[in-house]
Each structure stands twice: as structure tokens, then as C-alpha cells.
Motif scaffolding. Structure first.
Motif, PDB file in Angstrom:
ATOM      1  N   GLU A 243       0.828  -1.217   0.000  1.00  0.00           N
ATOM      2  CA  GLU A 243       0.000   0.000   0.000  1.00  0.00           C
ATOM      3  C   GLU A 243       0.857   1.260   0.000  1.00  0.00           C
ATOM      4  N   ILE A 244       1.937   1.234   0.764  1.00  0.00           N
ATOM      5  CA  ILE A 244       2.761   2.440   0.841  1.00  0.00           C
ATOM      6  C   ILE A 244       4.017   2.294  -0.013  1.00  0.00           C
ATOM      7  N   PHE A 281       5.501 -14.158   1.582  1.00  0.00           N
ATOM      8  CA  PHE A 281       6.434 -13.195   0.989  1.00  0.00           C
ATOM      9  C   PHE A 281       5.990 -12.837  -0.429  1.00  0.00           C
ATOM     10  N   ARG A 282       5.535 -13.852  -1.161  1.00  0.00           N
ATOM     11  CA  ARG A 282       5.178 -13.648  -2.559  1.00  0.00           C
ATOM     12  C   ARG A 282       3.970 -12.726  -2.692  1.00  0.00           C
ATOM     13  N   GLU A 283       2.993 -12.887  -1.822  1.00  0.00           N
ATOM     14  CA  GLU A 283       1.773 -12.085  -1.994  1.00  0.00           C
ATOM     15  C   GLU A 283       1.945 -10.656  -1.485  1.00  0.00           C
ATOM     16  N   GLY A 284       2.881 -10.434  -0.588  1.00  0.00           N
ATOM     17  CA  GLY A 284       3.033  -9.106   0.011  1.00  0.00           C
ATOM     18  C   GLY A 284       4.248  -8.370  -0.533  1.00  0.00           C
ATOM     19  N   ALA A 465       7.673  -3.980  -8.497  1.00  0.00           N
ATOM     20  CA  ALA A 465       6.755  -3.186  -9.329  1.00  0.00           C
ATOM     21  C   ALA A 465       5.592  -4.054  -9.805  1.00  0.00           C
ATOM     22  N   GLY A 466       5.898  -5.306 -10.154  1.00  0.00           N
ATOM     23  CA  GLY A 466       4.847  -6.221 -10.590  1.00  0.00           C
ATOM     24  C   GLY A 466       3.819  -6.457  -9.497  1.00  0.00           C
ATOM     25  N   ARG A 470      -0.150  -5.471  -9.584  1.00  0.00           N
ATOM     26  CA  ARG A 470      -1.148  -6.510  -9.412  1.00  0.00           C
ATOM     27  C   ARG A 470      -2.006  -6.246  -8.175  1.00  0.00           C
ATOM     28  N   GLY A 471      -1.411  -5.564  -7.226  1.00  0.00           N
ATOM     29  CA  GLY A 471      -2.144  -5.244  -6.005  1.00  0.00           C
ATOM     30  C   GLY A 471      -2.187  -6.426  -5.065  1.00  0.00           C
TER      31      GLY A 471
END
Lengths: 712, 712
Positions: A243-244, A281-284, A465-466, A470-471
């Protein structure tokens, strides 16, 4: 959820920026645990008040001593405690009485040593809570705020005044983190905060990370992590980091323990905890690192405050060999050297028809051509401006001396106005081009000695960046299926295959048609319960996977064969002393064999696992995890995560597999795990046949493990 | 073959240790290509004669000038040439006349630039050969002998006097190698020789490597490699490296698709499949590296001149976190932290019952316990002495100051008498423990800042030691099969499956039984040529693999089905406009699907490839290569090389596959490729079914590509 909502409630300002620090059991000897910080606080420029605590002395290093924490005047925000373990709870209570909000417990001999220590550690937590004191440690090495010269700890780095402060923070669970942070600082990385959390009796690494990440001047956090007790908090932190847009570099230790190896040796039990960390780790907003140089190099790249839009890299080099090497290292890391667009090619040719007659990517301008005015800058400008290029790596090879300075100025001039990252690969000899290196540093253009390092940094930028693009994953997805009752389940243990299939079917997961044939009906069987060909398996609560036990016959095509195979299997099972319900006659199917399942982790809760099935699960050894529940979109991401996912997308003339059906089944599996968290310890479907597009999936062998829990 | 036999015939002593050097087109300007070496030879301590060549000047830098190479007096061993390309052949001829045995051509603009340059390069080779001159280059950056201060080149590193000489040599094809060698030298690695070979018109990187490797003082060679033109020579070098136990660190560029694409445009070198280089590196005394730090770190480890007997590592650490991290990184690299033997455990407990109450591996002696006399040394001694431990990593964490010096002395004292390698992981702050670091260096005990780096070095030692123990591969294996004629083959092109099977069968490779059914016999078919179930495939020279083209039907169980499927397939093939021989009716089989095949590489010759077959070939993407011919033992090594080889050894309750039969088939395939090298361009068997132990293998789909060649 608005960003504000997830900001940490915990205010650690006074811990990290204390107005005053009490040092308990202070000493003038800087080689002792409490003497070292006292010495450093007095001599290294700390502007706040320092209160040595000593039972007898009136004065230490020119400071007034106090006989106990209770007597310390305000302002005092932190008590630094290095006394023997038994006295710690009392001191914490005193802190509460004296209005000291934070205690940093350096003393060891708590949970990490023995049971009595564990009790004492729980006492610390209780006393701290009762007296309104927040505790860092015990068994920690303290904290260091390099901005304000807060030297409140005792590892080797606390001997060194004037440490570089900077936009990074480091939080560590193991003391070895200070050795690494110290080496990183020395290599040019600036840390405003380095915090060791030790045994985490109260404050955890995640608490500290959440706080420092919100610090305006912190651009990036690093964490040296052994493990967390609350996986959700870690996932929250990862979400917040996205988010930040501040990356958290995570150096996780304990990724390959012998216990994990043992688990992996049993097919279908590849679900080790470390995979779940990887999933978090991958999702965040995490970037996993495993070495110091990698951590430093990636941090340097983020200093630029620029991110690429995609994974393509333009390479501008002065030596062809380095261009090849850069292409290799970029591809290794999933970056691509996109072809330059036609208009860029034309412009490059016009820029210098001689040197750039046939421009490509990598673009070799040759080191001798660096003497041609405008060439280097022009080339970088044009490659940077190409819409196919997301970031640029400029390789100066080993140039040095008079040729280096103008090239550097060209590079800086070209990089300046672009929003795209520019990274430099350059190995000048120390002393030969220091001005140029300083110029790059001033412009925050990171410079790396080798292609491998610059490619690692560029890939980290692209990866982060990816994730931003993707959010974060939707953690409150729409239900794929209503909550269903599972019917009566045994108290605990492994369900036989027949019952396991019913559990899956209750959640709409397609299961191969099966008919349970009691043992005593086999001999008199007049007709197959299912059309041929069929499979027959022993159905027993004692056998999680009939295939592994060899209690399966496939491709049965006649009644005779069916009877014979069933009897043989029943004999074999009885010889093994198994409890047997009968034989399961099952329809034969085909498709791509996957393994899908659920695990419930003490730290992360329920998760779904996916990998290649059958004999390939172990041999290929590649599985991916996703926390439950999740929707089909997140399920599709799981397939994309697998390298073996290319099989599902259709290769070697094969049609694509039914990815939609697979995603749907995985999402349903995730809801099944969540809805019945109290009873379902584990589900393992292997194989889950994924058939051609439009033909769905079919669970052909399932095993459900139930545990004691609330009644349905 | 005795070791002496393979020693290089080529004597490069006078090239590397010249008594005199002529500098053609010399200049007093050290920024020019020839001026730089002239300056360095005059000022940096070269003891030989220097002869500037200049058409007009009488004197340069105080040296007598000569108007041409032809006039240079003896002793003169090397002419350094930086003139314009067209003059180079004449200068080489002059060298021959003047008795100068070596010319180093720095000038660019030859094979690397255009066709005319390529012609000129071939002219250089011809003139050199005719006049008895050996040539380094053209388009090379020269050579540097740091022992004798021979600065005969022009890259950045030639600006620096007093380079560290040492027991390493570096040979490079790309000039970027000098940048890397320079950085390595600066980081503490000593090179006696650094040689750039450029376009290799005459002398190649392998020539130079072969020579320097025999130098008594050279313990290790490094090569920055783009590619070689003679794979056999590279294999010879690898074999020789094992014979004399000197590792060759190879940094190969162009290892990925992107890198090969870049290499193809950068050099004229053949882009051989990187898999074949890997195979050559694996069988010989090479260690592949991909980064500078890795190269330096591994070189440091070999300085010890100790090798471990196996892959187990004992870790002695002063910080538990680092112990976990070391365990991770060791396991990542295929090293194991063996359990300590019972007697070692007992002795450790006796050594210090408090700290070492429950000793394990990693063994944590804790940093505070470093103050206990004898503890650290005793612990390292005992772990080193354990027969289960092959080498020891001692981790000092971040300790520094007064605690560091005695710990270092303990470490050195323990390491001294042991034949096992001892490596140190330590990150003291610069200036805090320099004496201790020097002590380690004096004793050649390598010291690394991080667990990843020390583990990489330890793994390189273990890998090289493993190769030494296994010995070089037998390159003249006993025949698995007599030379057989293949019968009439078409002139060139892809053989249909039926004929392809016959080629395999001629060499005793089991092929699935098949019957070629002409298209016009299908309708009237009265009986299946083979017992059901069968497979049917279109047999066409236009289709390499019927499966990929979708022209296959499997599991046919009746005559009706067989007729229908055959007609459908023939229709489909005709619709595609294919030449069709008919349909191949084939027995169905089962087993583990592998891919096996042969390739003929312009550089390495014939080789056999093995990997997982069917849909997994591409998805798993793991294949291994072995040069043909080879025996069954080497074939077994291929299976061991594959991670997916575990499938063949039997997993998930499955029986082991017939590895003997597979090894036999692979060895036969290798002989087939060698015997018919002139006709067989490529063989591809996919799938090759590997059945249960004792049941053999069966090629179910083969495709042979023939090319024009000598008549059989």
C-alpha cells in the motif's frame, strides 16, 4: 479497508527516539553488557539524558548514579537491563512505577535456555502487561538509532561511533543480524534503526517493522527472520508494504531443516512451513534475500525511487562480452532483453552510422567510441525512451581514467529526466574513478561490480513493481460455495477413500465415480457397478493412499478380472492386517495428474497446496501454496506460479487443460478448509486429474485427515 | 595414456616471460593503445629489453627506436602490434624474419567486424604459420605477467603498477575479463598471468590454459569463456586438470537464450548448446562460476591446498542464528551437516558440560563462551577429528575487539595439524580485527563475510574432490554393440517412424513392435496385425512425431475401432497434405516416459541426451548430455545427474525402473551416433518407456534425421 485503518496502533517513538535512557547495572567497563552502551551513550553523541543505575556508586563516567530504576527522574523512556535473569521482572515493575514506558532486556537465560527460563519469560510478559511497560527482548542485543546516536545494545557494532544513518531499517530476531547490518552499513547502506527483538516476550519483529515502515524517512526495511508466531500479522505487514510502496527485504533462516527434508520424503507431505513463508512473501511487499551482498544491492536500487513498468531491460554496454553476460544474468532472473522498436533502431543508426550500424539489445557502443561526443548519452537517451524498455542497465566495463568522467556525466544526464530506473555495471579500480562513483551516488544511480549483481537488483525492482501493479490479494473473496455440513465424521484419523471423496463432493469438487463393494459381495458379483474400464482399490482407513501401498489395480475390463483383482487385493490387505471396508470400484479417467490439498498451519492457518501429481510430485519437487480462502483468480495465480504450469496450458501438441475447472476446484477446496478448520487437519488429493478444456477435473484418490474438534 | 602424454606440446614460455618486447607504432602518449604498454614496460619494473618501433623517431621514453620490427635486435620474444589492420600481416612476416616467435595483435577490425576483416584474419593465420610466428589476437587486450611486470596490453588494469602476483592465472576471450580480473586482484586474488586471446586467429584460450596449468606455481586457473571451436581440446583440458588436481574456474558467457542471441551478434563464435559445455565442465576439472565474488571465494578456498573426502560439513558457530543460516546454505549447495559421532558428542560434553550439554551440528559454543580458555579450540579440534566430518566451517559471527584475537589463534591452532579444510565465516568491522584477519590469511585459512559465500566455497571444494575421487570418464569405452550397417537410407531428411525404429533396432535398442499397414489395406483388414490393445499412428516422413501432430490413437481394443481410427487418421493426414506411407499399428506399453536422443555438435561432436519424456520434457525442462561413445557406467551417471532420476529409482510405492536396460540402450545409442556420424544428424526417441526392473525399455516413438554423407 482504507490505508489508515491498517496503520499500527503501537507507538514505538519513545523506544526508538528516547529522551532519556536508564542503564541498569551500569559499569564503567565497556566490555560488559551494560558498560558498553553506557560508554557509547556518553561518548558517541547521544543528546538525551543517561541515568546509570548502580546500588553503590554515586557517579559513573561523570553521570549521577541512581540506586534503582524506581528513582530515575523524567524524562526517561527506556530502561536498558542487563542484570541476572531473576531480577528482571522486578525491574520491569519498577519501570512501570517510574513511568518508563519501555524496557530493553539484554540478559539471556530465558525461553532460549530451559524450562525455568521459559517460565521467567512468561512472567516478564505478565508483569510488563500489568505495569504498562512494553518490553524488547529478553535475550536481545538491543537497538541502535543511528540518527540520534541511541546506542542501546552490546554487539560488536556498538563500539563504533558515527555510523551512517540512512533510509533503511533493520529488524532482527537473531543477534547475527547485527553482524550483517554492521557489514552492510560499512558497505554503504545507511540504517536509521537496527533493532534486535530477541525472544519476543512482548514486542515482536513484526511490531517493530510495522512501526518503522511508517517512518517518513524510511524507504525500505530489512528483517532477519527466524519465524513468526502470527502469520496473519506478517501478511498484514506485506499488504501494508504494498500500500505504501515500501519494500521489506526479508532474510529468512531455517529454510531447509532436516525436519523439512524428512517431510518431503513422503509424497504429498511437501507442505513444509517454509513454503507458507514463501507464499506470504510472494503475496506481500516482501523481497526474499539470502545473502548480504544481495540485500545491499537491492537496497541500493530502491534508493533511486523509480520502478520499471514491466520486466524488460535495455542494456547499453561498452564491451560486447559484458553485454552477453548481462543478457544471461537478466534472463536467469526472469528479465527479458526486449528487441528495440523500429524507430529507436533508426534513431540510433542516425546517431552514429558507424558504431551503431546494426543496433540491438544489448547495444554495444564500444569503449573506444566513448570518446565520441554525444554518443554515449544519445544511446542511453534513445534506449531509455523506447516504450518497449522498462529500465536500463548501462555497463561501463572496466574503463577508468580520463575516459570515465565524461561517460559518467553523460550517463547521469541521460538518466536524470527519465522516470525509468537506470542501473550501472562498472568495475573501475579503486582510486581510479572515485569522483565518478561519487557522482553516481549523488544522483542515487546504483553501481554494481558485476552483471550478476546488477541483474539481481534490476529483477528485484521489476518484481516489486509487478506486485504493486497486481495489487494485494483479496483476503475476503466471494464464496465459491456455500458452507456445507460434512455429515458424520469419525472422531479422528485418516478417512478411507470412499468417505474422503464424499467430503470433497460436499463442496462441489468433482470426484471420480466410485462404488464401495463390501468384501463379502465380491465373489457373488454378477455385474460391474460401473462401466468398464474401472479401477479397484482397497478401501481402508489404515491406508491414506492405496497407490502407495500397491493396493490398486487399474484398467480392469471384465467382470472376471474385476472379481479376481478384488479378491487378490482383499487378501493382500488382510495379510497386512489392515481394517478393510471393502473394495472401491472406480471409473477410470485420464488427464494431467496434479496434487492438490490443504494443510492447516499453526502460524498461518489453512492453506491450499498445488503441484504436479503422481510420481512427479516428489521428482519435480515443485509445489505452490495459497492461503485459504481464495477466489478463482488467486487460484489461477497458483497455476501461473508453477513452472510445470506450462503442462496445463498445453504443450507438445496437447490441448490446454481445463484451468477454469481447476481454479474452481482449488477455490472450493480453500473454502472447505476454512469452513471446517476445527475438524479437517489435512486433505490430500493425488492425483487430481485435470482434463481437457471444457471437460473439468476429477479427484481420483483423496485422503482426508480429521481431528478431534467441535461437533458438527 | 600417461600424464606426460597429454602435456601441451606448445611452449608459451617466451610469450609469457619475454626477454625482450618490441612495441609497434609506439608512442609516448600513455592513452594510446601502444603508448600505454610502452609506458608501463618502461616504468613498472619490467627487466627485459623494450624496443619501440617508430618510422621517424630516434628515441622514445629514453629508449632507442627502430623503424621496423625487421630491425629489432635479440633478445626479442614478443612483438606488440597496435597498427591499423591492413599492416598486420606484413608485420607478422617481419617478426618471422627477425626471429621474434610471438606477436600480440591488439588491433581490432578483423573477424569481429565484417567480412573483409574476416579475410584479413585468415591471412594473419596463414602468414603466421608460413613464417613460424605464433599469434595472440587480433582484437585482444594483451597479456599481463604480474610476476615479471610484463605489461603487454592496454585495458584499464595496465595503468596500475605493482599488481599482486599469485598462484592463479586468468585467460579471457572477452576484454571484459580484464575488468573482472582487475577487480579480483584488488579483492585479494593474485594472478601471475592474465591473458586476453581476442579473436583466436591462432592461439586459443585452451592453448594458453593448457600451458599455464602446467606452471609449477599456478594452483588454479580461471577462464572467461565465450566458446571454443574444438570441444575435444576442452575435454582434454578438463581431464588434465583432474590428473594434476588443479581446478579450472570457468565463467562461461552465453548460457541463456538471450545471452546466446547476444553472443551471436557479438562474436563469430559458434553458439554450441550450452548443455554440451555443461557436460564438458561436469566431466572434467572445471568449476563453473557466474559471478566475481564466487570466483574469488572459490579461489580462496583452494589456496588451502586441502580437499574434503566427502560432502559433509561440521559447523562450529558462536551464534545460533548463523548456525541455522549455515545449515540452510550448505544444504542448498548439496552439502550435508552430518550428525556428530557418539564419541565426539561425549568428548564435547566432557570438554564443557555447561555450554556443550547437548552438542549437535551446527555446534553453538556461544560468543560469551569464547572467553573460556580452550573451549573454542577444543570444540573445533573434536569436530575436525570426527570421521563423519569432511570439512569444518567456523563461524565467528560479528565478534571483534579483544575477544577476536584469541579465538583466531585457537582456530588457527586447531586447523593447523588437520588435513581437512577449515573455512571461516566472519564479519568483523574493518579496522577492528585486522591482525586476526592477517593471521588467517598467513595460514591460508579463507574467511568469508556471509554463510552463503562460505558454503559456496565449501561446496566447490567438495565438488572438485568428488571428481578427483571418481576420476575422469573413460573416453575409449568398450563397445556396447558391434558396428552395424543401417541398410538403405534416403538421401536426407526425417525418416518416418517405421524406418526410424529400424535404425534403432539395428543397434539392439528395443523398439515397440509395429506393423506398417498400407493405406489401401485398411478397409479390407480382417485381423489386427498385433494383439490388442494397440496404438495407431500415421506413418509419414513429413511428421517427426505423430503425437505432437495429433495423428495418434491409443488404446485401441477391437478390429472395428482399429479400422475406424486408421481411416480417420489417414483422412486427417491427407487433409494436411502429408506424404503418407500408411498407418503404423504398434503394441501399447507402459512405464516411465523418458526422452533419449542424439545430437551432433559442430564443436563437441556426437552426444546423447536424456530427460523426462512426454509432456514433461518441456515442463520440467531438465535434460542431461553425455558425449558419445560411452559405456553403461557413464550412462548410469546420466541418470544420476537428473533430479528426475529419482522417478527411475522408484518412488511413491512404485518399483524401481530397469536402469540397467536404460543404461544399455543409452550406450548403444551413443555407438549408433558415433558409427554413423556422417549420416545421422539427430535421433529423438520420445517416449522411451522404461519399464520395471527386469522388463527392459521400449522405444515407442522415434524420429531419425539423416543428412547427405558418405555412402554406406
Amino acid at each position: 479497508v482504507s490505508p489508515q485503518m491498517t496503520r499500527p496502533a503501537l507507538d514505538l517513538s519513545r523506544l526508538l527516539h528516547p529522551s532519556g535512557i536508564a542503564v541498569v547495572e551500569a559499569s564503567a567497563d565497556p566490555s560488559t553488557m551494560a558498560g558498553k552502551p553506557l560508554w557509547a551513550l556518553v561518548h558517541f553523541g547521544y543528546a538525551g539524558a543517561v541515568y546509570p543505575i548502580h546500588p553503590d556508586l554515586k557517579e559513573l563516567l561523570g553521570l549521577t548514579c541512581y540506586s534503582s530504576v524506581a528513582e530515575v527522574p523524567q524524562p526517561c523512556d527506556v530502561a536498558l537491563v542487563a542484570t541476572e535473569p531473576g531480577s528482571v521482572p522486578g525491574i520491569i515493575a519498577d519501570c512501570g512505577g517510574a513511568g518508563i514506558p519501555f524496557a530493553v532486556i539484554l540478559t539471556a537465560g530465558f525461553g532460549e535456555s530451559d524450562e525455568a527460563g521459559g517460565d521467567l519469560q512468561r512472567e516478564i510478559a505478565a508483569v510488563a502487561s500489568a505495569h504498562g511497560v512494553r518490553v524488547l527482548g529478553p535475550n536481545c542485543q538491543g537497538l541502535l538509532n543511528a540518527r540520534d546516536n541511541v546506542y542501546a545494545g552490546f554487539s560488536g557494532i556498538f563500539d563504533n561511533p558515527g555510523l551512517r544513518a540512512g533510509p533503511a531499517a533493520m529488524v532482527m530476531q537473531s543477534g547475527f543480524g547485527f553482524a550483517l547490518a554492521g557489514a552492510a552499513e560499512q558497505a554503504g547502506m545507511g540504517f536509521s534503526y537496527m533493532v534486535s527483538v530477541g525472544n519476543e516476550a512482548d514486542l515482536t519483529a513484526v511490531d517493530v517493522l510495522e512501526f518503522v515502515l511508517e517512518d517518513r524517512e524510511i524507504e525500505l526495511a530489512c528483517v532477519y527472520l527466524e519465524g513468526v508466531s502470527d502469520g496473519d500479522r506478517l501478511r498484514d505487514l506485506g499488504k501494508r508494504a504494498l500500500e505504501i510502496a515500501k519494500p521489506v527485504l526479508v532474510w529468512k533462516i531455517g529454510t531447509t531443516t532436516a525436519g523439512q527434508r524428512a517431510a518431503a520424503s513422503h509424497t504429498g507431505r511437501l507442505t513444509t512451513r517454509n513454503d507458507l513463508y514463501r507464499a506470504a512473501f510472494r503475496e506481500g511487499g516482501f523481497i526474499e534475500v539470502t545473502d548480504l551482498q544481495e540485500m545491499i544491492d537491492i537496497a541500493q536500487a530502491f534508493r533511486m525511487q523509480r520502478l520499471p513498468e514491466g520486466r524488460s531491460v535495455g542494456v547499453v554496454t561498452v564491451t560486447g562480452g559484458a553485454g552477453v553476460e548481462l543478457a544471461d544474468r537478466c534472463e536467469d532472473r526472469g528479465l527479458s532483453l526486449a528487441e528495440l522498436s523500429g524507430s529507436t533502431v533508426e534513431r540510433l543508426q542516425r546517431l552514429h552510422p558507424g558504431v551503431l550500424a546494426d543496433p540491438g539489445n544489448p547495444l554495444d557502443v564500444t569503449s573506444t567510441s566513448l570518446r565520441e561526443p554525444g554518443l554515449y548519452r544519445g544511446a542511453i537517451d534513445l534506449v531509455l525512451a523506447d516504450h518497449r524498455i522498462d529500465q536500463v542497465i548501462a555497463c561501463n566495463g572496466g574503463i577508468q581514467g580520463e575516459i570515465a568522467a565524461p561517460a559518467t556525466l553523460d550517463l547521469v544526464a541521460a538518466a536524470g529526466p527519465s522516470p525509468k530506473p537506470v542501473l550501472v555495471c562498472w568495475t573501475p579500480r579503486a582510486g581510479s574513478s572515485d569522483d565518478s562513483l561519487r557522482t553516481l551516488e549523488q544522483h542515487k544511480i546504483p553501481c554494481y561490480a558485476t552483471p550478476a549483481r546488477v541483474a539481481t537488483a534490476a529483477a528485484a525492482l521489476a518484481g516489486f513493481a509487478g506486485k504493486l501493479a497486481r495489487g494485494p490479494i483479496d483476503r475476503s473473496p466471494t464464496r465459491a460455495v456455500d458452507r456445507r455440513r460434512l455429515g458424520p465424521l469419525p472422531e479422528e484419523g485418516v478417512l478411507c477413500e470412499h468417505l474422503s471423496g464424499q467430503v470433497l463432493a460436499a463442496y462441489g469438487i468433482p470426484v471420480a465415480r466410485g462404488h464401495l463393494l463390501p468384501g463379502d459381495e465380491v465373489v457373488g458379483l454378477r455385474e460391474s457397478p460401473l462401466p468398464f474400464p474401472v479401477a479397484v482399490k482397497v478401501d481402508s482407513p489404515d491406508v491414506a493412499h492405496a497407490t502407495e501401498a500397491g493396493l490398486v489395480r487399474l484398467g480392469i475390463r471384465s467382470l472376471d478380472e474385476l472379481r479376481r483383482a478384488s479378491l487378490e487385493l482383499l487378501d493382500a490387505a488382510r495379510a497386512l492386517g489392515l481394517n478393510v471396508h471393502g473394495v472401491l470400484v472406480q471409473e477410470m479417467t485420464e488427464g494431467i495428474e496434479m496434487i492438490a490439498g490443504t494443510v492447516v498451519d499453526a502460524c498461518f492457518g489453512p492453506a491450499v497446496v498445488l503441484g504436479l501429481g503422481g510420481i512427479f510430485t516428489e521428482a519435480v519437487g515443485e509445489v505452490t501454496h495459497q492461503f485459504a480462502p481464495f477466489d478463482r483468480e488467486a487460484a489461477r495465480r497458483m497455476c501461473d506460479d508453477l513452472r510445470a504450469g506450462s503442462i496445463l496450458r498445453g504443450i507438445r501438441g496437447g490441448p490446454p487443460a481445463d484451468l477454469d475447472a481447476l481454479a474452481d476446484a482449488l477455490s472450493r477446496l480453500s473454502w472447505l478448509a476454512v469452513d471446517h478448520l476445527d475438524r479437517l487437519a489435512e486433505i490430500d488429493v493425488n492425483p487430481l486429474f485435470v482434463r481437457q478444456q471444457g471437460r473439468g477435473v476429477l479427484a481420483a484418490d483423496a485422503s482426508v485427515v480429521v481431528r478431534r474438534g467441535a461437533m458438527e
